[in-house]
Design an enzyme around this catalytic site. Structure first.
Site, PDB file in Angstrom:
ATOM      1  N   ARG A 162       0.821  -1.221   0.000  1.00  0.00           N
ATOM      2  CA  ARG A 162       0.000   0.000   0.000  1.00  0.00           C
ATOM      3  C   ARG A 162       0.850   1.264   0.000  1.00  0.00           C
ATOM      4  NH1 ARG A 162      -3.682  -2.142   4.604  1.00  0.00           N
ATOM      5  NH2 ARG A 162      -2.110  -3.773   4.525  1.00  0.00           N
ATOM      6  N   GLU A 200       5.316  -9.731  15.306  1.00  0.00           N
ATOM      7  CA  GLU A 200       4.782 -10.205  16.585  1.00  0.00           C
ATOM      8  C   GLU A 200       5.036 -11.714  16.706  1.00  0.00           C
ATOM      9  OE1 GLU A 200       0.744  -9.109  16.957  1.00  0.00           O
ATOM     10  OE2 GLU A 200       0.601  -9.765  19.052  1.00  0.00           O
TER      11      GLU A 200
HETATM   12  P1  AMP Z   1       4.142  -2.181  11.398  1.00  0.00           P
HETATM   13  O1  AMP Z   1       5.348  -2.822  10.813  1.00  0.00           O
HETATM   14  O2  AMP Z   1       3.665  -2.858  12.657  1.00  0.00           O
HETATM   15  O3  AMP Z   1       4.316  -0.686  11.607  1.00  0.00           O
HETATM   16  O4  AMP Z   1       2.957  -2.420  10.387  1.00  0.00           O
HETATM   17  C1  AMP Z   1       2.863  -1.638   9.266  1.00  0.00           C
HETATM   18  C2  AMP Z   1       2.286  -2.365   8.095  1.00  0.00           C
HETATM   19  O5  AMP Z   1       1.252  -3.283   8.435  1.00  0.00           O
HETATM   20  C3  AMP Z   1       1.686  -1.335   7.172  1.00  0.00           C
HETATM   21  O6  AMP Z   1       2.244  -1.563   5.902  1.00  0.00           O
HETATM   22  C4  AMP Z   1       0.200  -1.566   7.223  1.00  0.00           C
HETATM   23  O7  AMP Z   1      -0.264  -1.705   5.913  1.00  0.00           O
HETATM   24  C5  AMP Z   1      -0.024  -2.860   7.995  1.00  0.00           C
HETATM   25  N1  AMP Z   1      -0.864  -2.707   9.204  1.00  0.00           N
HETATM   26  C6  AMP Z   1      -0.459  -2.899  10.481  1.00  0.00           C
HETATM   27  N2  AMP Z   1      -1.454  -2.730  11.359  1.00  0.00           N
HETATM   28  C7  AMP Z   1      -2.535  -2.390  10.637  1.00  0.00           C
HETATM   29  C8  AMP Z   1      -3.901  -2.047  10.960  1.00  0.00           C
HETATM   30  N3  AMP Z   1      -4.364  -2.032  12.226  1.00  0.00           N
HETATM   31  N4  AMP Z   1      -4.737  -1.737   9.949  1.00  0.00           N
HETATM   32  C9  AMP Z   1      -4.280  -1.746   8.668  1.00  0.00           C
HETATM   33  N5  AMP Z   1      -3.042  -2.064   8.299  1.00  0.00           N
HETATM   34  C10 AMP Z   1      -2.165  -2.379   9.259  1.00  0.00           C
END
Ligand code: AMP
Length: 177
Positions: free
Chosen positions: A65, A102
């Site tokens: 995205r 996680e």
């Molecule tokens: P992170 O690495 O935990 O910061 O997760 C970021 C990636 O996971 C992004 O590319 C988002 O598209 C996706 N993502 C994580 N959590 C969510 C959420 N609650 N809703 C939508 N997309 C999420």
């Protein structure tokens, strides 16, 4: 459009889906931001204007995205778009970074010749959650000697403290929950 008006407009286009893709996650669906032309235009123009005076050589978009955010901004700004993708998607020589999720691990890759030392880039993704994805991307591209002007997101889930994983890189989000 003011930053507050843009933030409100974008916020109104985000839908919550509880327990997707697995129990306990509230998924922020950003697809209406892209399906409404006025919102897509406002986001593209605002992010382009934010970096217009920064001599940006490339926007780095994170799969998948981040491509949706980065491509129109790169085009509008007159910069290139460079892709950071999941392992095994990019052909030719690549460099990679593995990071912790996680549960388990994930690996991101960039083509070895996609960036050159000294280039000024903005890195874009749709959403900052725990910061693992952006943190790994920043390590990956800074190893290549680029200057990261900012990490930009449509949405930040601030309660997950993702900014802590971005080190000293400036961070911008249009909507903060
Ligand atoms: P992170 O690495 O935990 O910061 O997760 C970021 C990636 O996971 C992004 O590319 C988002 O598209 C996706 N993502 C994580 N959590 C969510 C959420 N609650 N809703 C939508 N997309 C999420």
């Amino acid at each position: 459009m003011s930053e507050t008006d843009l933030s409100e407009r974008v916020r109104s286009k985000i839908r919550d889906f509880p327990d997707f893709p697995k129990p306990g996650i509230v998924f922020k669906d950003i697809t209406p931001i892209f399906s409404h032309h006025d919102t897509l235009k406002a986001v593209t123009e605002a992010l382009s204007a934010r970096y217009a005076a920064q001599n940006i050589d490339a926007v780095v978009g994170i799969e998948s995205r981040g491509f949706l955010v980065g491509a129109p901004v790169a085009f509008h700004m007159g910069a290139g778009l460079v892709l950071v993708r999941k392992q095994g998607k990019l052909p030719g020589p690549v460099v990679r970074k593995t990071y912790d999720l996680e549960y388990g691990q994930d690996t991101l890759e960039i083509q070895e010749d996609a960036l050159r030392p000294g280039m000024r880039v903005v890195v874009m993704d749709d959403l900052l959650a725990t910061g693992g994805t952006m943190g790994a991307t920043l390590e990956l591209i800074r190893d290549q000697g680029v200057e990261v002007v900012e990490a930009a997101f449509l949405v930040e889930l601030s309660f997950l403290n993702g900014r802590e994983k971005l080190g000293d890189v400036d961070c911008h989000a249009i909507v903060v929950f």
